[in-house]
Design an enzyme around this catalytic site. Structure first.
Site, PDB file in Angstrom:
ATOM      1  N   GLU A   1      -0.388  -8.604   5.166  1.00  0.00           N
ATOM      2  CA  GLU A   1      -0.175  -8.729   6.623  1.00  0.00           C
ATOM      3  C   GLU A   1      -1.500  -8.692   7.379  1.00  0.00           C
ATOM      4  O   GLU A   1      -1.551  -9.047   8.552  1.00  0.00           O
ATOM      5  CB  GLU A   1       0.766  -7.631   7.123  1.00  0.00           C
TER       6      GLU A   1
ATOM      7  N   CYS B   1       0.835  -1.206   0.000  1.00  0.00           N
ATOM      8  CA  CYS B   1       0.000   0.000   0.000  1.00  0.00           C
ATOM      9  C   CYS B   1       0.872   1.259   0.000  1.00  0.00           C
ATOM     10  O   CYS B   1       1.528   1.557  -0.983  1.00  0.00           O
ATOM     11  CB  CYS B   1      -0.943  -0.045   1.204  1.00  0.00           C
TER      12      CYS B   1
ATOM     13  N   HIS C   1      -3.233  -5.749   1.380  1.00  0.00           N
ATOM     14  CA  HIS C   1      -2.462  -5.882   2.625  1.00  0.00           C
ATOM     15  C   HIS C   1      -2.319  -7.340   3.050  1.00  0.00           C
ATOM     16  O   HIS C   1      -3.111  -7.820   3.859  1.00  0.00           O
ATOM     17  CB  HIS C   1      -3.159  -5.114   3.749  1.00  0.00           C
TER      18      HIS C   1
END
Ligand code: ADP
Ligand code: MG
Lengths: 81, 738, 226, 81
Positions: free
Chosen positions: C205, C86, C203
């Site tokens: 994560e 991002c 994302h």
């Protein structure tokens, strides 16, 4: 001394903000409005530079930071106040 | 710099002070106040800071309990989570600024509530918001919604705190006054709570964060007035603009600072900025404080001491450090690129004093600004037209001919339609704790430090409150508690945001006192405490007050976060059961308002004992993992609750086939909003265990049918494609906001 | 394996990336401060999501000049694995480590939702554990995620197999309706010619725990250390 | 016909972007830089209006849509192309 910097989206790059504004203006019955492009306008206060130095420094600032060469064009003018 | 105007009664009136209040000031000081002192009194004695009309009645609210570590009175309330952890939370209004400038008004509202939380030593982990707008087709509504939502996202997303839930309602009663209530919850170590106290004579008072400009100075009218009109347009007070980036680093810097043993107290600069923050800290520490205004970092030249005292520039904090720790404090803020400047010190004279160019421009006994501020017990009187508005003759309303049609109309009405258009503009994931994102009855976050989870829900049905503020407020409390209970979180405490009209009007004051009593009684029945809150009066335009809106933000705990439950049906073949009873209650319903365009009658009756029983059963069933889904019945009644169970799954729709017993009017059966009801679905092999639980406890319940297929069928009433209903429901809000 | 996650002022998902690597995936992970130049001997670097410097001027434009970026550029040019998520992707483009740029979403509004992305190449350091054409469910949350580049750049990206992820629908097709932000050719992530620097808007994560909605994001990290 | 519209934050209004940009320019050793203010620059294509009509219409567009009167000032010029 003041640098007025104009950063505009490259013609090739789509400009959704400009498009949206044009649509809203049409919705408000401004039929005379054609294309709208939206960019940035920066005023940078400068001190202790000659006009020529300023030209060259601001050019550099634009290339390094103020504009993104992939998506944006820039132009600027130096005005004494 | 322009000279200060002469201080007299007229100027006091311009500051919103009454004649009596001005006389009280002169009496306290034994002289007439300076211009700066007048400004200080006017903000400290304002309704917003002093709670002068509400304080007396707020005392009725229950504020204590075994798990309550901090009730009202500090920046936020605190609940013990066990395992050495505490939840710090509060809801606050930013209504007026958001109406003037929706984007920045809403954004600074988010910034303000965040500061209330981290100033206590808690890392903000979740935000919610409660929004009220005018009729969706009102000319201003669309732009206001877009501005407010963009502002909440623009600030919250950038600052890095997830927005995990909220509510949005549309009602012509808010055409002239929108409501923007922002909630934030933070997690702190229970033994590392920081309070806003100024103590230790000689301790330095340190200013940190953004420089001070002329933002949102309260004496707006005054500055524009005769004495000042030679000052140029730029010198007029400016709207507050938030800087989420500065807030982001301010949070990190303050939390890092709190790791070390350097400070005595810390307080954010909110309304009335420097003045209220320093006065409140001195008050809580029973000390005095002296500030040298010349040392306050400023954004513009020529700022006057008056402006420095009243400016509401954002992203600023006031710290009382331990003597000798100045440099260590500065070092922390410097690391984060923030300014920290000593601007004063703690004294023992009990006075609030400020110096400007070596001269003392303010010298006021602190209690005069706080405990001795005026308190009013204003007259309360039931609105003369209430009884008439509560009349409801159902025989006057013909039964609809096509119930499927009614259902799709209801799920596309802005108050029931999906709020996805709103919450997809919010980062609900940052922080990595969001277990249940916006879209179910309650937001659920996990605690990384343990197996526990926290549930949060904000609720208020202001149509109920307009027709019966007592019952409406009580229902707001139980509905938000119910939203938690059906999600598996045991409600523990709440924060309330009481939005009302002009308290000088007896009818408004009556609504207010009734709402307080409703909240109190519901809290006592459900053993809940009010730990923080906010009162917003004068939500009124052209003499028209908003509907009474006591927004409730409830917080609950899951001992094991994996026991959480969401509201949508999960598997074909699950048994659908209604917990609770349906009565013939259509008063104040969304159905009457939307289909028959009538906002009348009384809200559904509320049996607090039954409600408590229901919620305890739901909690136990969640602990025993008996529910596949559980959804409380609210606006739109049973039919809408069933529809939502079919269509609110974020990925797809799932049908159901049910039959509703009962000899009520069909529309009351389908769309009535009787309280204390929950629609659950259960896997067949778990049904016996649930049934035994319900029977042993004697909770009324009805097996309605079975999950499955592509349609929602309510036998004898309607049959409709779940997928198409879902599409209509999802698209409705965005479509109407063009 | 030792990972470094850079914290710029305004980074938000740096702590989330740290938790993902350290607590969930059992790696050694350190936060690298933007003012430092020392990479502390890390073997892989994550430029995290968030709003470095508030995304002021342009997302990633100001962060790119942080002192640590000199070391990151050297690390990347020496073949070290660098993942930009991002805002990290935006920084990689601004600093020239990846081609193209990210501009305002076509809708002009911030979008937070779970999307499906298709793995277009497995030759990168962060997709070697995936299978080509595999679809991953991973959330996006951004306001400036519309990938743009001039025609020549796009051509060379295609020719050199540098397009790593595309937004797709539930059937795995990169159709217009599946494109959340107007990105050119549904591009969600790209890599450098070497395949050691990867940037993407989604994302990963935030997709490593079932409790939080899914685990598909793990593969981007395990690719590096398994 | 083209309207060039310059929208700038009001003097007394905080301009976080300008502030951040100024800091970065300093970090890049442009010590000569003082205050930086960042605004918008719009190019609006217009057709079928007299210069005078354009003046009056664009003024109106700015007030109604292009600038936020609470936080922004605007100015514009009409140029024939
Ligand atoms: N302003 C908002 N911000 C974020 N989420 C919202 C907002 N408004 C509604 N939501 C979410 O949409 C869902 C439906 O809202 P609502 O109908 O008010 O739920 P309920 O009736 O169960 O209280 C909830 O998950 C809520 O959190
Ligand atoms: Mg509910």
């Amino acid at each position: 001394m003041l640098a007025k910097v104009y950063v505009t989206p490259k013609k090739a790059i789509l400009d959704p903000q400009g498009k949206a504004i044009a649509l809203s203006l049409h919705a408000l019955a401004y039929a005379e409005v054609g294309e709208v492009r939206m960019g940035k306008y920066l005023e940078v206060q400068l001190t202790g530079l000659s006009h020529q130095q300023a030209e060259q420094r601001v050019e550099e600032m634009c290339q390094r930071l103020l504009a993104n060469s992939v998506t944006e064009d820039f132009r600027f003018e130096i005005v004494e106040e | 710099m322009a000279p200060s105007p002469p201080v007299d009664l007229q100027l006091a009136h311009d500051h919103g002070l009454s004649t009596d209040e001005y006389n009280q000031i002169v009496q306290t000081l034994g002289r007439s106040p300076t211009f700066e002192e007048l400004g200080v009194f006017s903000v400290m004695w304002s309704e917003h800071c002093s709670y002068k009309s509400s304080r007396h009645f707020l005392r009725r609210l229950p504020t204590t309990g075994p798990a309550i570590l901090q009730g009202p009175g500090e920046n936020a309330g605190i609940v013990d989570l066990g395992e050495g952890l505490a939840a710090v939370f509060k809801i606050e209004s930013h209504n007026h600024p958001s109406f003037i400038e929706p984007y920045h008004g809403a954004a600074t509202g988010v910034g303000g509530i965040l500061r209330d939380i981290f100033t206590m030593g808690a890392r903000p982990v979740a935000s919610l918001n409660s929004l009220r707008f005018g009729a969706i087709d009102h000319p201003r509504t669309s732009q206001l919604v877009k501005g407010v939502v963009a502002g909440i996202g623009g600030y919250g997303n950038s600052v890095g705190v997830p927005t995990v839930g909220g509510e949005v309602y549309f009602d012509s009663g808010y055409n002239g006054n929108i409501l923007v209530n922002a909630f934030t919850l933070g997690i702190a170590r229970a033994d590392r709570i920081f309070r806003a106290r100024a103590a230790g004579v000689g301790n330095p008072v340190i200013y940190v964060g953004s420089r001070t400009g002329r933002d949102g100075i309260h004496g707006a009218s005054l500055l524009a007035s005769r004495e000042f009109d030679e000052r140029s347009e730029e010198l007029r007070p400016a709207v507050q603009v938030g800087d989420p980036f500065t807030e982001n680093v301010l949070i990190e810097a303050c939390l890092e600072l709190m790791q070390h043993d350097l400070i005595v107290g810390i307080q954010d600069m909110g309304a009335a900025g420097l003045t209220s923050s320093s006065v409140e800290m001195a008050d809580r520490g029973e000390a005095g404080i002296v500030l040298t205004l010349d040392d306050v970092p400023t954004r513009e030249e020529e700022i006057t001491p008056y402006e420095l005292l009243l400016s509401e520039s954002q992203e600023r904090m006031l710290i009382v450090a331990k003597d000798g720790c100045e440099e260590a404090v500065k070092a922390v803020f410097d690391k984060w690129g923030l300014q920290a400047v000593v601007i004063g010190e703690v004294t023992d004279d009990g006075l609030f004093r400020t110096i400007w160019h070596g001269e003392e421009v303010v010298r006021i006994p602190v209690p005069a600004l706080t405990s001795e501020a005026p308190v009013y017990e204003r007259r309360a009187e039931q609105p003369s037209d209430l009884v008439q508005r509560q009349q409801l003759d159902l025989t006057a309303f013909p039964l609809p001919t096509d119930y499927a049609e009614v259902l799709s109309t209801l799920v596309t009405t802005p108050n029931i339609a999906s709020k996805e258009w709103v919450y997809r503009q919010y980062d609900s994931l940052v922080g990595g704790n969001t277990v249940v994102q916006p879209g179910s009855d309650a937001a659920i976050i996990r605690l990384k430090e343990s197996n526990k989870g926290i549930g949060i829900s904000v609720d208020c049905n202001s149509r109920y409150c307009a027709l019966d503020p007592y019952r409406g407020a009580a229902i707001a409390v139980v509905e938000s508690a119910r939203n938690l209970a059906v999600s598996g979180a045991k409600p523990v405490a709440l924060s309330d945001c009481l939005n009302f009209g002009n308290p000088e009007k007896p009818e408004v004051m009556w609504q207010f006192t009734q709402a307080i009593d409703g909240i109190r009684d519901a809290c006592e029945a459900l053993e809940l405490a009010v730990v923080s809150g906010n009162v917003s009066f004068y939500n009124e335009t052209d003499g028209r007050a908003i509907p009474p809106t006591p927004t409730i933000a409830m917080v609950g705990i899951l001992e094991d976060v994996t026991q959480h439950v969401t509201q949508w049906f999960k598997h074909t073949g699950d048994i659908i059961v209604l917990l609770g009873e349906t009565h013939e209650e259509l008063g104040a319903s969304e159905y009457l308002a939307v289909i028959h365009e009538q906002e009348c009658g009384v809200p559904p009756m509320l049996d607090l004992e039954r409600e408590k029983q229901l919620q305890q059963i739901c909690l136990q069933a969640c602990r025993e993992r008996l529910f596949s889904s559980a959804h409380d019945v609210a606006e739109g009644g049973l039919a809408v609750a069933l529809a939502e169970s079919c269509i609110t799954n974020p990925h797809s729709a799932l049908g159901a086939r049910v039959s509703l017993q009962g000899d009520l009017r069909p529309d009351a059966l389908l769309f009535g909003e009787s309280q204390s009801r929950v629609v659950v679905s259960v896997q067949p092999d778990r049904w016996p265990q649930l049934q035994e639980l319900l029977q042993s406890d004697g909770l009324p319940h009805t097996v309605l049918g079975e999950v499955g297929g592509t349609e929602l069928e309510i036998l004898g009433h309607l049959k409709i494609s779940a997928a198409s209903l879902r599409n209509q429901w999802r698209a409705a809000l965005g479509r109407q906001l063009t | 394996m030792k990972w470094g996650i850079v914290t710029f002022p305004g980074s938000n998902d740096d702590r989330d990336a740290w938790y993902c690597l350290e607590a969930v995936l059992g790696q050694e992970a350190v936060l690298l401060w933007h003012k430092d130049q020392d990479l502390q001997g890390v073997e892989a670097i994550v430029l995290p999501g968030g709003f470095s410097y508030g995304d002021y001027l342009r997302a990633g434009a100001l962060a790119r000049f942080s002192p640590i970026m000199h070391s990151v550029v050297d690390f990347a040019n020496a073949g070290g694995p660098v993942l930009g998520v991002c805002n990290g992707f935006q920084i990689l483009c601004e600093s020239g480590l990846l081609p193209g740029a990210l501009v305002r979403n076509r809708s002009l509004s911030f979008i937070c939702e779970w999307v499906s992305i298709r793995v277009e190449t497995t030759r990168t350091r962060f997709t070697s554990a995936c299978s080509a054409g595999e679809c991953l469910s991973i959330p996006i949350k951004h306001g400036e995620g519309c990938y743009v580049a001039d025609t020549d750049t796009v051509q060379s990206l295609t020719d050199n197999d540098q397009i790593v992820f595309r937004y797709v629908n539930e059937t795995g097709a990169a159709e217009r309706a599946a494109n959340p932000n107007g990105a050119l050719h549904n591009i969600a992530g790209v890599t450098n010619p070497n395949g050691n620097v990867v940037g993407l808007m989604p994302h990963p994560e935030h997709a490593v725990e079932a409790l939080l909605g899914g685990e598909d994001g793990r593969k981007l990290f395990t690719s590096v250390f398994i």
